[in-house]
Design a protein around this motif. Sequence first.
Motif, short mmCIF file in Angstrom:
data_model
loop_
_atom_site.label_atom_id
_atom_site.label_comp_id
_atom_site.label_asym_id
_atom_site.label_seq_id
_atom_site.Cartn_x
_atom_site.Cartn_y
_atom_site.Cartn_z
N ASP A 14 0.82 -1.22 0.00
CA ASP A 14 0.00 0.00 0.00
C ASP A 14 0.85 1.27 0.00
OD1 ASP A 14 -2.65 -1.10 0.05
OD2 ASP A 14 -2.30 -1.67 2.14
N ALA A 17 0.00 3.82 -2.70
CA ALA A 17 -1.24 4.56 -2.46
C ALA A 17 -1.02 5.68 -1.45
CB ALA A 17 -2.33 3.61 -1.99
N PHE A 49 -10.14 3.82 2.09
CA PHE A 49 -10.03 3.72 0.63
C PHE A 49 -11.37 3.93 -0.04
CE2 PHE A 49 -6.37 1.39 2.13
CZ PHE A 49 -5.39 1.60 1.17
N ASP A 51 -12.31 2.64 -3.64
CA ASP A 51 -11.70 1.78 -4.65
C ASP A 51 -10.23 1.58 -4.27
OD1 ASP A 51 -11.46 0.15 -6.82
OD2 ASP A 51 -11.37 1.75 -8.29
N LYS A 52 -9.27 1.96 -5.10
CA LYS A 52 -7.86 1.77 -4.77
C LYS A 52 -7.19 3.05 -4.29
CE LYS A 52 -7.24 -2.03 -8.06
NZ LYS A 52 -6.46 -2.54 -9.23
#
Length: 289
Positions: A14, A17, A49, A51-52
């Motif tokens: 992650d 992100a 989150f 979605d991503k």
Amino acid sequence: MEQAIAVRPLRLNDNSALEAMDTGIEDDYVIRIFDRLIKSEDHELFGLFQDKQMLAVGGYSLFGGNKFAMLGRLRSDRRYLKKGYATELLKPILRHLQNRSEVSWIGANTQVGNIPARRVFEKLDFHQSPALYYLTLDQPQLLTGNTPGSVWEKRNDVTEKRELLLSLKKNKLGVFPYECYYPLPYDPALFIDDYLNNSTFYKNKDGTRFVIIKNDIKKYEYSHVKYFWNDHYEQPGFFETVLDHWKQNPSNVGCWIDFSHQGFDNIPDLSPYKVQDPWILYEFWKDRH
């Protein structure tokens, strides 16, 4: 159709992100130590989150045999502010901590001027403690008004160190400044041998005062000074002791000292210090809810 939001613990993959978030924080240390936080048993990070895309991140650190949990590292993407995402992130984190039977206390520390964060903690039923002032003494040549004296006596025995802490009857700070930015309840669960062995204790001549100094890193290295009275300037040798420790640890950028409101008001001249806005600790005791 707008994607639903979800909160989950972060994993090593992650990191991208997190880096894609627009937090406005330059050289964010959470990104720098992300791998260490994810792998640690004493820290956990969660992401909110859609979605991503990560919209907010936050987590906690555990202390005192997992008795105390301090929330922190809360960041939000600036493109999605004022949508209540910080509160939505913290709600499942709190439920997670409340379900951990060994955790008795949950805390969060934020600056007085951070009104959005304070509103979040108030919504979540945290209790507000008195403000603390974190000052870094980095220009000692400007000190004035302090009472000169000899350096206090160093105490090395771990049993004596613990006895000094347990003997304290009045604590003007109201907390135990475990680390820089991490005030915790004053509790024997924190006074473990490893912590005490890595802390330098000094006791004054008549045995009425002691000070603890522990080297700590919060981006920079500090001599973190823990003193539980408001008479810093009245006690002979207090500042000589603090500065002698700094002299022995020249890589430190200064002496970080936690002051109560009264202790801060007692300072005759702030020019020797780097001054932050005061911080407020919010607390949540599980047995009181």
